[in-house]
Design a protein around this motif. Structure first.
Motif, PDB file in Angstrom:
ATOM      1  N   SER A  79     -32.361 -13.350 -75.199  1.00 46.23           N
ATOM      2  CA  SER A  79     -33.280 -13.947 -74.225  1.00 46.23           C
ATOM      3  C   SER A  79     -33.451 -13.040 -73.025  1.00 46.23           C
ATOM      4  O   SER A  79     -34.571 -12.844 -72.540  1.00 46.23           O
ATOM      5  N   GLY A 137     -33.113  -9.837 -72.899  1.00 45.08           N
ATOM      6  CA  GLY A 137     -33.947  -8.722 -73.333  1.00 45.08           C
ATOM      7  C   GLY A 137     -35.402  -9.128 -73.396  1.00 45.08           C
ATOM      8  O   GLY A 137     -36.289  -8.413 -72.917  1.00 45.08           O
ATOM      9  N   ALA A 138     -35.650 -10.308 -73.963  1.00 41.47           N
ATOM     10  CA  ALA A 138     -37.023 -10.785 -74.103  1.00 41.47           C
ATOM     11  C   ALA A 138     -37.659 -10.969 -72.739  1.00 41.47           C
ATOM     12  O   ALA A 138     -38.806 -10.561 -72.497  1.00 41.47           O
ATOM     13  N   ILE A 187     -38.548  -7.558 -71.207  1.00 39.45           N
ATOM     14  CA  ILE A 187     -39.706  -6.928 -71.848  1.00 39.45           C
ATOM     15  C   ILE A 187     -40.990  -7.662 -71.499  1.00 39.45           C
ATOM     16  O   ILE A 187     -41.997  -7.057 -71.090  1.00 39.45           O
ATOM     17  N   LEU A 188     -40.959  -8.975 -71.647  1.00 37.73           N
ATOM     18  CA  LEU A 188     -42.178  -9.744 -71.406  1.00 37.73           C
ATOM     19  C   LEU A 188     -42.572  -9.687 -69.932  1.00 37.73           C
ATOM     20  O   LEU A 188     -43.756  -9.585 -69.603  1.00 37.73           O
ATOM     21  N   TRP A 199     -42.062  -7.265 -67.907  1.00 38.34           N
ATOM     22  CA  TRP A 199     -42.670  -5.965 -67.629  1.00 38.34           C
ATOM     23  C   TRP A 199     -44.105  -5.923 -68.142  1.00 38.34           C
ATOM     24  O   TRP A 199     -45.016  -5.434 -67.474  1.00 38.34           O
ATOM     25  N   LEU A 200     -44.323  -6.475 -69.352  1.00 34.93           N
ATOM     26  CA  LEU A 200     -45.671  -6.483 -69.925  1.00 34.93           C
ATOM     27  C   LEU A 200     -46.608  -7.343 -69.086  1.00 34.93           C
ATOM     28  O   LEU A 200     -47.781  -7.008 -68.899  1.00 34.93           O
ATOM     29  N   LEU A 201     -46.070  -8.434 -68.570  1.00 34.92           N
ATOM     30  CA  LEU A 201     -46.872  -9.322 -67.726  1.00 34.92           C
ATOM     31  C   LEU A 201     -47.346  -8.564 -66.490  1.00 34.92           C
ATOM     32  O   LEU A 201     -48.509  -8.609 -66.097  1.00 34.92           O
ATOM     33  N   ARG A 255     -47.708  -5.358 -66.273  1.00 37.88           N
ATOM     34  CA  ARG A 255     -48.704  -4.404 -66.734  1.00 37.88           C
ATOM     35  C   ARG A 255     -50.055  -5.083 -66.916  1.00 37.88           C
ATOM     36  O   ARG A 255     -51.098  -4.553 -66.556  1.00 37.88           O
ATOM     37  N   GLY A 256     -50.013  -6.277 -67.538  1.00 38.75           N
ATOM     38  CA  GLY A 256     -51.257  -6.950 -67.886  1.00 38.75           C
ATOM     39  C   GLY A 256     -51.983  -7.511 -66.674  1.00 38.75           C
ATOM     40  O   GLY A 256     -53.215  -7.500 -66.606  1.00 38.75           O
ATOM     41  N   VAL A 257     -51.211  -7.994 -65.716  1.00 40.96           N
ATOM     42  CA  VAL A 257     -51.856  -8.719 -64.625  1.00 40.96           C
ATOM     43  C   VAL A 257     -51.995  -7.851 -63.385  1.00 40.96           C
ATOM     44  O   VAL A 257     -53.050  -7.825 -62.743  1.00 40.96           O
TER      45      VAL A 257
END
Lengths: 637, 507
Positions: free
Chosen positions: A620, A622-623, A626-627, A629-631, A633-635
């Motif tokens: 969890s 780790g998840a 990662i998520l 960081w991607l969030l 990046r995305g937003v």
């Protein structure tokens, strides 16, 4: 036929491998016969190659046999290739020929040794390496052989390694040779950076075509000369050779007289165009070092009492003469002397081995005398060897030495004087040796008890298998000079044969005073040899003159001792410092890294508790990272 | 209402999917005939399993030539891809199945329970794996993932007499389910954004889809979740925690299977999905792959150093191998570079060579631990059981040494070819940091293998060791060592094959 060139080195290698696999089962003497036949067949193959080459026109007498691409790395293309040309085939002929005889001899000499088959493994490996050295088409293949002969020499010097002196001598030879090897390696690097190739063909071609600048040619030639000094026992690196006599006598004859020690001379001849285009003082340096070594070693030989050490110093001295020849531009004469020297020096060494064998491993000449009566064949052949090395016509050594001195005179009368004095000393100390060993009083009678044979001790003649090589070599020592006779151009067989290799660099002495008066020089050489012999007779046989054997000469001018003191004193301190640095700083860093890894691992391991919930938590986390960081990046980004 | 007469199934190229069918036939025969008949003699279970796998290999080789001449293509209406990348991995997987089934046969015979179920599970797992590596659709991929996963959970728990085996199975199952949920949620999100699960359509949709500035989040979260699902399957740090426990607890031949088939399938599928479907977002996932790869390499090699149980050691070493393979994927994420394909080739070569190494290594471990004196209470090997192996069993010791040297990446073994491939790919695209990390980790990991070797060669064997190598295991280990050495000495054999590997069917 020449495409079977690889058979020549392969056969001794196969012999060695067979003996590794089955040597112990074959035992004494069959493993020796196996090794001998391997070199014999190799010799016969070389003879075939020789005739094949002889059948061609002079300028076509060169054949490159590429076995495989060895190092195809970027712009460095090195092939595993062998080269058959007059020089390499000449070398191969006498290497395999003399080796065969010495293998044969060793079957008798090593009889009863616990490591009989191992001895022949090393001997065969040596022949293989030596053939790689002379047949190599590029510096790297030669270097492979160069290191191979060094390793075999080490193994064979310390063959009786339970004897401390043998183990030490082996190490000494190895370490001293390494110094020279660095020269060869750096020369290789230079050759690659300036020519772009390690092939002799390319390097010599570049030198011919003037593409090699004098300064780089000088560097390459000098560095190779450093390597040659190590291998061929020249000043200042000569001192390992006398100690190398700790090895079994066939080894001394093969490696430390006839073949390996001449590889320095061979290498310089091989790259003669480079030497030719380098600055003139390089040749002079080679000549001066050769002359100095020749004289230096000859003076030492005068005071030695060990039968093999006399011969060892004489070898150093004769090698000096060969370098003197190279430095004077007399390549043909150098090779000529190398070949005749291989004959008579192998003969002398094998003769001395026969004496040692008959004397139950006694090497001190003071405990010998009058041996010609109990060992007639050994005595007779040794005397032929003596006449050959002393420079008495018409024996082989006379012709080759005379040829060298002729060229030396043309280069510099001063060096000629050094050469002629060396010749005088050579005749003197060899006569001394013959008298001490074979004539005079039978001093061994007084020392019988020391040989374990109480009371009734009589030296005995050696078995036939040992005498046969002596006879063959003595014949060669008599007729070997016929290769190159000075009387007419038509009799210069060796010169014509070697012409394609050395023609361009050979010194031209036709118009010099020396050449025009060569018969005068010939007579002078005879006179000097006679003088040396008569002098020695006067001192040792007739006792008309007082024996002059100064301690300083017996100790080799204290040179060896001085080197030992430097190495053991400041040298050892430096090495200890380096060892300390390695043990504490370098290893410390390495161990420190290891410690860090261990402690990090120890703490990471704690997460591995075995509980599924902890594992799920890890997933969890780790998840989420990662998520998250991607969030971002995305937003945001 | 729906008129079914208008429904046409997609055309099926039966030959192209016959590797799958071969495994399926084997599995069904084992289950049906096996349950109706008594114990089969002469190790027939293993032979049948190996036979199905070998037939699958033969067909794959036949298809390889076909793809070489006719080019890569899609099968069954675009659900599966037929390309050399998939065939290469399929050969590795089937080879692993064959080798492991022989190891298992000796293992089960020793335990006195040689029954068909385990072999059938190997084959069903193999089917799942073959589907995964060729799947061109996220849903089909999930199907394969679960077929493989469920078989593996059962295999891990297959030794009912040992608590550790059951514990391993249960842990694997729970965490595997957890990870599958991530994967499936990710698929749903991606479908929500693009309206498709076909990899090829995903790429098309994402390339033409111009994200509203700062509003790519749903897609990226979806990709992230798919990556997390995969990361669990291939045990990337920090999703690796199950690996050592499962590897240690499961019966050793099964561990070999999990480490080879399970890992190869997930890695190849991971690479295919990300390279085919999400190249347009490679800047985003490339960074994550970089970090995961570095973490995996470091943790895998460093923690392996302090293990005392050989199976745990090898578990961590397999984690670090996954890190290496990810280096190849990271290289494949640099789309701007001309050498981007090197990464794909590196991955494919690595997984094939790794399969042989890892099966061989665990094969030796199986043989060594077969002696009860050598295994601790949970039936797994402590480092001590390898003491003096090279003296008591020189050939076995030599084989293990070769395999360990290969794992360490020593030149003249296949391991060097594999590691060189991915590191070279990383350097070719300019990913120097990762290349350096990988090389440093290779050095650290070498210590682990050297420790086992030192124990084998330098320690004296304990008196009670009576290691015997059963005949089928001998075959397995010999094949693995042969592959390792032949490809190590003649890397061109495998590298020449790899030239078309980067031609993915749907790219």
């Amino acid at each position: 036929m020449l495409n079977l060139l690889w058979l020549i080195p392969l056969l001794p290698l196969a012999g060695a491998l067979l003996n590794i696999a089955a040597g112990r089962k074959l035992g004494d003497p069959r493993s020796g016969w196996l090794a001998t036949s391997a070199t014999l067949i190799s010799f016969l193959t070389t003879v075939l190659a020789y005739f094949e080459l002889l059948g061609r026109q002079a300028e076509k007498r060169s054949h490159v046999e590429t076995l495989f691409s060895w190092l195809p790395v970027g712009s460095l293309q090195v092939d595993f290739a062998l080269l058959a040309d007059p020089l390499s085939i000449t070398m191969s002929l006498f290497v395999t020929g003399v080796s065969t005889l010495i293998h044969l001899y060793a079957i008798g000499y090593m009889h009863g040794d616990a490591k009989f088959s191992k001895f022949f493994i090393y001997l065969n490996l040596f022949v293989f390496s030596m053939l790689m050295l002379v047949l190599g088409e590029n510096l790297l293949v030669t270097f492979l052989g160069w290191e191979g002969v060094g390793a075999c020499s080490y193994l064979l010097i310390s063959f009786w390694h339970t004897r401390n002196s043998a183990a030490v001598a082996g190490k000494k030879a190895f370490v001293t040779n390494r110094i020279g090897d660095f020269g060869v390696m750096i020369a290789m690097f230079l050759a690659f950076s300036h020519v772009g190739s390690l092939s002799y063909g390319a390097i010599n071609e570049a030198a011919h075509a003037g593409e090699l600048a004098a300064v780089s040619a000088t560097a390459i030639a000098l560095l190779l000369f450093v390597g040659a000094c190590g291998k061929s026992a020249q000043l200042p690196l000569y001192f390992w050779l006398p100690d190398a006599m700790e090895g079994p006598t066939p080894v001394s004859a093969l490696i430390h007289a006839a073949t390996m020690v001449t590889s320095g001379v061979f290498l310089l001849t091989r790259i003669n165009p480079v030497l030719h285009v380098s600055y003139a003082w390089v040749s002079t340096t080679v000549a001066v070092v050769g002359a100095a070594t020749a004289l230096f070693a000859a003076t030492i030989a005068v005071s030695q009492n060990d039968i093999k050490r006399v011969l060892a110093y004489s070898t150093v001295s004769q090698l000096g003469l060969m370098f003197l020849a190279i430095g004077s531009g007399a390549y043909v004469a150098a090779i000529f002397h190398m070949v005749t020297h291989a004959f008579f020096k192998a003969l002398l060494f094998l003769g001395s081995g026969s004496v040692i064998h008959g004397m139950h491993h006694e090497q001190d000449m003071r405990k010998m005398g009058a041996l010609r009566k109990v060992m007639p064949i050994t005595g007779f052949t040794f005397i032929i060897g003596w006449l050959a090395i002393a420079g008495v016509p018409p024996f082989a050594g006379f012709w080759s030495k005379d040829e060298i001195l002729l060229y030396v005179f043309a280069k510099s009368p001063v060096l000629y004087v050094v050469g002629i004095v060396t010749a005088l000393l050579t005749a003197y100390y060899m006569t001394r040796q013959v008298i001490m060993v074979f004539y005079g009083k039978a001093r061994w009678r007084d020392h019988g008890d020391e040989h374990g044979a109480h009371g009734d001790f009589t030296p005995h003649e050696s078995p036939r298998v040992m005498l046969m090589p002596l006879v063959v070599l003595s014949v060669l020592s008599v007729v070997g000079g016929a290769m190159q006779l000075p009387f007419s151009k038509d009799l210069h067989f060796l010169e014509h044969w070697l012409a394609p290799v050395v023609e361009e660099s050979e010194a031209h002495i036709g118009k010099t005073w020396a050449y025009q008066n060569k018969y005068l020089l010939l007579l002078l050489a005879v006179a000097v040899a006679t003088a040396g012999i008569v002098l020695a007779l006067a001192v040792y046989a007739k006792a008309k003159l007082k024996v002059v054997e100064p301690k300083v000469l017996e100790q080799a001018w204290h040179y060896d001792g001085a080197v030992a003191r430097v190495v053991a004193g400041p040298g050892a301190a430096t090495f200890n410092l380096i060892a300390w640095f390695d043990a504490n700083i370098v290893d410390g860093i390495v161990n420190g890294v290891g410690q860090v890894v261990r402690s990090v691992a120890g703490s990471l391991r704690k997460a591995q508790s075995g509980f599924v919930r902890v594992y799920a938590l890890l997933i969890s986390i780790g998840a989420v990272v990662i998520l998250g960081w991607l969030l971002l990046r995305g937003v945001v980004l | 209402m729906n008129d079914l007469s208008n429904f046409f199934g997609p055309a099926v190229d039966w030959l192209a999917i016959s590797p799958l069918l071969s495994l399926l036939a084997g599995a069904l025969t084992l289950l049906l005939v096996g349950s109706l008949t008594g114990q089969w003699p002469w190790r027939l279970y293993a032979h049948l399993t190996a036979l199905s796998a070998v037939i699958a290999i033969a067909i794959s080789i036949r298809l390889w030539g076909d793809v070489g001449t006719n080019g890569a293509r899609l099968l069954i209406g675009g659900a599966l891809a037929l390309d050399q990348f998939a065939l290469f991995a399929a050969i590795a997987i089937c080879l692993a199945i064959a080798l492991v089934s022989y190891l298992t046969s000796d293992y089960l015979n020793r335990e006195g329970v040689d029954l068909p179920e385990i072999y059938a599970l190997y084959l069903t797992a193999g089917i799942g794996a073959l589907v995964m590596i060729a799947s061109n659709d996220l849903v089909v991929l999930f199907l394969g993932l679960e077929t493989l996963g469920l078989s593996l959970y059962l295999l891990a728990a297959s030794n009912r007499r040992q608590v550790s085996s059951q514990e391993a199975g249960l842990k694997y199952f729970i965490l595997g389910g957890f990870a599958s949920a991530f994967f499936l949620y990710g698929v749903a999100l991606v479908y929500g954004v693009t309206g498709s699960t076909r990899l090829i359509n995903l790429n098309a949709a994402l390339t033409s889809y111009i994200p509203v500035p700062r509003n790519d989040a749903v897609l990226l979260i979806g990709i992230g979740m798919i990556l997390i699902g995969f990361a669990f399957k291939v045990s990337l740090v920090p999703f690796q925690a199950w690996t050592p426990d499962v590897y240690q607890g499961a019966p050793t031949p099964t561990t070999a299977f999990v480490a080879s088939v399970g890992k190869i399938a997930a890695l190849v599928a991971l690479v295919r999905v990300f390279v085919v479907a999400f190249p347009s977002r490679s800047d985003d996932w490339g960074t994550i792959v970089f970090v995961l790869s570095a973490l995996t390499l470091v943790v895998g090699s460093v923690v392996a150093v302090v293990q005392t149980n050989v199976k745990r050691m090898l578990a961590y070493s397999s984690i670090s191998h996954a890190g290496f393979i990810l280096v190849g994927l990271e290289a494949a994420s640099h789309r701007a570079s001309a050498n981007v394909d090197d990464g794909l080739v590196g991955v494919a070569v690595y997984v094939v060579l790794y399969a042989a190494m890892v099966v061989g290594t665990f094969g030796v471990v199986t043989v060594v631990t077969s002696d009860q004196a050598n295994s601790d209470a949970s039936g797994s090997a402590s480092l001590d059981s390898f003491k003096g192996l090279a003296k008591s069993q020189p050939l076995l010791g030599l084989a293990m040494t070769v395999l360990l040297l290969a794992q360490a990446g020593m030149p003249l073994t296949s391991g060097f070819v594999a590691k060189f491939g991915v590191i070279q790919a990383a350097v070719a695209v300019g990913s120097y940091e990762l290349a350096v990390i990988a090389m440093v980790c290779a050095v650290i990991a070498a210590f682990v293998y050297l420790r086992i070797m030192v124990s084998m060669w330098l320690a004296d064997p304990s008196d009670s060791t009576t290691v015997k190598v059963p005949p089928l295991s001998r075959i397995s280990i010999a094949v693995a060592v042969a592959v390792t050495l032949v490809t190590g000495f003649l890397p061109s054999l495998i590298l020449d094959l790899g030239s078309n590997l980067a031609e993915l069917a749907s790219k």
